[in-house]
Design an enzyme around this catalytic site. Structure first.
Site, PDB file in Angstrom:
ATOM      1  N   TYR A 153      -1.362  -2.303 -30.447  1.00 29.28           N
ATOM      2  CA  TYR A 153      -2.622  -2.487 -29.731  1.00 29.28           C
ATOM      3  C   TYR A 153      -2.851  -3.983 -29.553  1.00 29.28           C
ATOM      4  O   TYR A 153      -2.728  -4.752 -30.511  1.00 29.28           O
ATOM      5  CB  TYR A 153      -3.768  -1.859 -30.544  1.00 29.28           C
ATOM      6  CG  TYR A 153      -5.136  -2.051 -29.927  1.00 29.28           C
ATOM      7  CD1 TYR A 153      -5.471  -1.434 -28.723  1.00 29.28           C
ATOM      8  CD2 TYR A 153      -6.103  -2.842 -30.548  1.00 29.28           C
ATOM      9  CE1 TYR A 153      -6.735  -1.608 -28.157  1.00 29.28           C
ATOM     10  CE2 TYR A 153      -7.367  -3.008 -30.002  1.00 29.28           C
ATOM     11  CZ  TYR A 153      -7.669  -2.404 -28.802  1.00 29.28           C
ATOM     12  OH  TYR A 153      -8.919  -2.578 -28.249  1.00 29.28           O
ATOM     13  N   ASP A 256       1.060 -11.459 -31.709  1.00 28.39           N
ATOM     14  CA  ASP A 256      -0.360 -11.113 -31.717  1.00 28.39           C
ATOM     15  C   ASP A 256      -0.839 -11.036 -33.169  1.00 28.39           C
ATOM     16  O   ASP A 256      -0.696 -10.026 -33.835  1.00 28.39           O
ATOM     17  CB  ASP A 256      -0.570  -9.775 -30.983  1.00 28.39           C
ATOM     18  CG  ASP A 256      -2.041  -9.402 -30.901  1.00 28.39           C
ATOM     19  OD1 ASP A 256      -2.874 -10.147 -31.447  1.00 28.39           O
ATOM     20  OD2 ASP A 256      -2.349  -8.351 -30.296  1.00 28.39           O
ATOM     21  N   LYS A 284     -10.676 -12.044 -35.266  1.00 30.65           N
ATOM     22  CA  LYS A 284     -11.063 -11.390 -36.527  1.00 30.65           C
ATOM     23  C   LYS A 284     -11.319 -12.395 -37.658  1.00 30.65           C
ATOM     24  O   LYS A 284     -12.347 -13.041 -37.675  1.00 30.65           O
ATOM     25  CB  LYS A 284     -10.027 -10.356 -36.920  1.00 30.65           C
ATOM     26  CG  LYS A 284      -9.885  -9.285 -35.804  1.00 30.65           C
ATOM     27  CD  LYS A 284      -9.401  -7.981 -36.328  1.00 30.65           C
ATOM     28  CE  LYS A 284      -9.094  -7.044 -35.178  1.00 30.65           C
ATOM     29  NZ  LYS A 284      -9.750  -5.766 -35.257  1.00 30.65           N
TER      30      LYS A 284
HETATM   31  C1  LIG Z   1      -3.412  -6.608 -32.890  1.00 24.46           C
HETATM   32  C2  LIG Z   1      -4.690  -6.682 -32.092  1.00 24.46           C
HETATM   33  N1  LIG Z   1      -4.707  -7.372 -30.951  1.00 24.46           N
HETATM   34  C3  LIG Z   1      -5.820  -7.485 -30.211  1.00 24.46           C
HETATM   35  C4  LIG Z   1      -7.001  -6.875 -30.601  1.00 24.46           C
HETATM   36  C5  LIG Z   1      -8.241  -7.001 -29.764  1.00 24.46           C
HETATM   37  O1  LIG Z   1      -9.193  -7.797 -30.416  1.00 24.46           O
HETATM   38  P1  LIG Z   1     -10.747  -7.625 -30.106  1.00 24.46           P
HETATM   39  O2  LIG Z   1     -11.184  -6.318 -30.682  1.00 24.46           O
HETATM   40  O3  LIG Z   1     -11.395  -8.805 -30.778  1.00 24.46           O
HETATM   41  O4  LIG Z   1     -10.899  -7.666 -28.615  1.00 24.46           O
HETATM   42  C6  LIG Z   1      -7.026  -6.143 -31.785  1.00 24.46           C
HETATM   43  C7  LIG Z   1      -8.252  -5.468 -32.233  1.00 24.46           C
HETATM   44  O5  LIG Z   1      -8.274  -4.639 -33.105  1.00 24.46           O
HETATM   45  C8  LIG Z   1      -5.841  -6.026 -32.551  1.00 24.46           C
HETATM   46  O6  LIG Z   1      -5.794  -5.297 -33.676  1.00 24.46           O
END
Ligand SMILES: Cc1ncc(COP(=O)(O)O)c(C=O)c1O
Length: 461
Positions: A153, A256, A284
Site C-alpha cells: 500500500y 516507501d 507517520k
Molecule cells: C507504506 C505506506 N505508504 C503510504 C501510506 C499513505 O500514507 P497516508 O495515510 O499518510 O496518506 C501508508 C499509510 O498507511 C503506508 O502504510
C-alpha cells in the site's frame, strides 16, 4: 514474565450512541473506512483522550494503545515536549504559507537522520509524498510505467490502488502475471495500464518480469517491511537486490518508508538494511501525531522541483505547516538524543511483547505466529492448524501477499482483538495492520497485554 489477571469490564454505551449520531452526518460515522463498522464489528470504540501509552473512550474506559494512530504516535499521546512546543507555536500563529525558520529547522534534522536525503520536500500526508515520488521518477526517467508489488500500500493515489486488499487465494493467478484487482471504483482502467505488478520476496519472478518490461519502468516502489498485510519481513539481501535490478533496467528505486521511517532506526529501514534508495517517502512517525509526509533523495532528482520550464509541479497551502514543522523538530530531537538511546528501549519492549505472545501461543498450542521485531509486529492465526492439526506447519511464516491470502485467518484475528478491546487493550481488528511500540510503552504495559491475551486465548475455540 509474571502475568496479572485482567477483568472484562468494558461497557461502551456512549460509544454506541455517539456512533449512531455520527452516522447521520458522516459516511459510516467516520472519515476513513478503516475506522468504522467495516473493521469494528459492533461499531468503533469512540476515543476522547490520550496520554502516554493510554487512551480513554467516551464511556471513560481506559486502554493501552498498541495501534498508536497507525504508527504516527511514536512518542505516545500528548508527549509533554510536543504539547509545549505546539502550544507555544500556536500562540504565535499557526501557519503562514510563507518561508519560515520552522521548515529549515525540521529539514536540517531530517537530513541528519536519513542517510539518502540530500534534500527533503514536506507534504501533508504519505499519499501526497508517494504521489510526488512517482511524478518525479517519471520526469527524471522520461518513462511512465512503474512496478508495484502485490499487497503493498502506498496511499490512495489512483495508480497505487491495485492489489492492496486481500482476495481468495485461488483467484490470484500466476506469479508471473498476477490477476489485477483494482482497490476502488472510479479509477479509469487506463491508469492501471501504467502499472506492472509483481509478487514480493521472490527475486526470480521479479527478474523475469523485469526482463520483459523493465526498460519501460520509471520506478520500482516497495515497502521495506510489508506493513499493510500485517508485518512481513524481506528475505536476506532481497531489498538490495531489488534496488540493483531496478537500476539494471534504468528505473529508480523508491523505498516507501511511511511506516518504517524513524521507527526501525533513526534513519529508518534504509539505515537498518544499509540501502541507498533513489527516492524515499516518510510520514507517520515523522510527525508524532501531526499530518505530514516527506519525500527525500539526492539533489539531482529533487532539484527538478525548482521553478522553471521543465519543473515537476508540487503545490500545497499547508505544505511545511508551521505547527507540524515545530512538532517534527521536537520529535526528531527526542529520537536522536543520546545517540538514539530511545530505540534500544523500544526494541527491548517490543521484543519482550513478541516473545511473551509466542510463549502464550506455544503453551496453549494455538496455530498463531508473531512476525516482526522491535517496534512493530503482527499476529497471524494461520488456520493451518485448523486444517491439518499440525501447528508446526505454520512456523514457515507469511512471506508475501499470497501467503497472507491463503493462510491467514483474519476473521479469527478480529475476534481475538475484539476480546482484547473488552479487556483494555486498544488495537485495530484489521489483520492487515500491525502492533506498534512507542517511546511511551513500558514493560508493565507488556505484562498487562500478555495477561489479557492469555485470558482471551483461554476463551477462544
Ligand atoms: C507504506 C505506506 N505508504 C503510504 C501510506 C499513505 O500514507 P497516508 O495515510 O499518510 O496518506 C501508508 C499509510 O498507511 C503506508 O502504510
Amino acid at each position: 514474565m509474571a502475568t496479572k489477571m485482567t477483568t472484562k469490564t468494558h461497557q461502551r454505551e456512549r460509544s454506541r450512541a455517539w456512533y449512531e449520531r455520527a452516522q447521520q452526518s458522516l459516511i459510516e460515522g467516520v472519515n476513513s473506512p478503516s475506522r468504522g463498522a467495516a473493521v469494528y464489528s459492533a461499531g468503533p470504540v469512540v476515543l476522547e483522550r490520550g496520554r502516554g501509552s493510554r487512551v480513554w473512550d467516551l464511556d471513560g474506559n481506559e486502554y493501552i494503545d498498541f495501534m498508536m494512530s497507525f504508527g504516527a504516535l511514536i512518542q505516545g499521546h500528548a508527549h509533554p515536549t510536543i504539547v509545549e512546543v505546539v502550544s507555544r507555536t500556536m500562540a504565535e500563529g499557526s501557519h503562514f504559507a510563507a518561508a519560515t525558520p520552522a521548515e529549515a529547522d525540521a529539514a536540517e534534522r531530517f537530513l541528519r537522520m536519513v542517510p539518502s536525503a540530500e534534500a527533503v520536500r514536506f507534504t501533508n500526508s504519505g499519499t501526497e509524498a508517494t504521489m510526488l515520488g512517482l511524478r518525479l521518477a517519471r520526469a527524471h526517467t522520461g518513462r511512465t510505467k512503474f512496478l508495484k508489488f502485490e499487497g503493498h500500500y502506498h496511499g490512495w493515489y489512483d495508480p497505487y490502488c491495485l492489489n492492496g486488499h486481500s482476495h481468495p487465494a485461488e483467484q490470484l493467478g500466476p506469479r508471473e502475471n498476477p490477476t489485477r484487482f483494482p482497490d476502488s471504483e472510479g479509477i479509469p482502467k487506463t491508469v492501471f495500464d501504467e502499472v506492472v505488478l509483481a509478487p514480493w520476496n521472490d527475486l526470480s519472478t521479479l527478474e523475469s518480469i523485469l526482463r520483459r518490461q523493465g526498460r519501460e519502468l520509471a520506478a520500482v516502489i516497495t515497502e521495506p517491511i510489508m506493513s499493510n498485510m500485517g508485518c512481513i519481513l524481506p528475505r536476506d539481501g532481497y531489498l538490495q537486490k531489488v534496488c540493483d535490478l531496478a537500476h539494471q533496467f534504468g528505473a529508480l528505486f523508491i523505498l516507501d518508508e511511511l511506516v518504517t521511517g524513524f521507527r526501525y532506526a533513526p534513519g529508518g529501514c534504509q539505515q537498518y538494511y544499509g540501502l541507498k534508495p533513489d527516492l524515499s517517502t516518510f510520514g507517520k512517525a515523522l510527525g508524532a501525531g501531526f499530518p505530514v509526509g516527506a519525500l527525500a533523495g539526492p539533489r539531482a532528482i529533487l532539484d527538478r522541483l525548482r521553478w522553471g520550464g521543465n519543473m515537476v509541479l508540487h503545490y500545497g497551502t499547508f505544505n511545511g505547516h508551521r505547527l507540524t514543522m515545530r512538532a517534527i523538530a521536537a520529535n526528531l530531537d527526542l529520537l536522536a538524543a543520546n545517540e538514539g538511546a530511545v530505540y534500544k528501549q523500544i526494541y527491548e519492549i517490543g521484543d519482550a511483547a513478541i516473545a511473551g505472545l509466542r510463549d502464550i501461543f506455544r503453551r496453549r498450542r494455538m496455530g498463531a505466529i508473531v512476525q516482526g521485531f522491535g517496534p512493530m509486529f503482527q499476529i497471524y492465526f494461520t488456520g493451518r492448524d485448523a486444517v491439518g492439526g499440525n501447528i508446526d506447519a505454520a512456523i514457515d511464516g507469511i512471506n508475501d501477499y499470497r501467503d497472507y491470502c491463503r493462510y491467514v485467518d483474519s476473521a479469527k484475528y478480529s475476534r481475538f482483538i475484539h476480546g482484547l478491546l473488552d479487556r483494555g487493550i486498544y488495537m485495530t481488528p484489521s489483520n492487515g495492520l500491525h502492533w506498534i511500540i512507542s517511546t511511551a510503552h513500558t514493560m508493565q504495559d507488556v505484562e498487562t497485554l500478555l495477561a489479557a491475551v492469555d485470558e482471551v486465548c483461554a476463551e477462544m475455540p
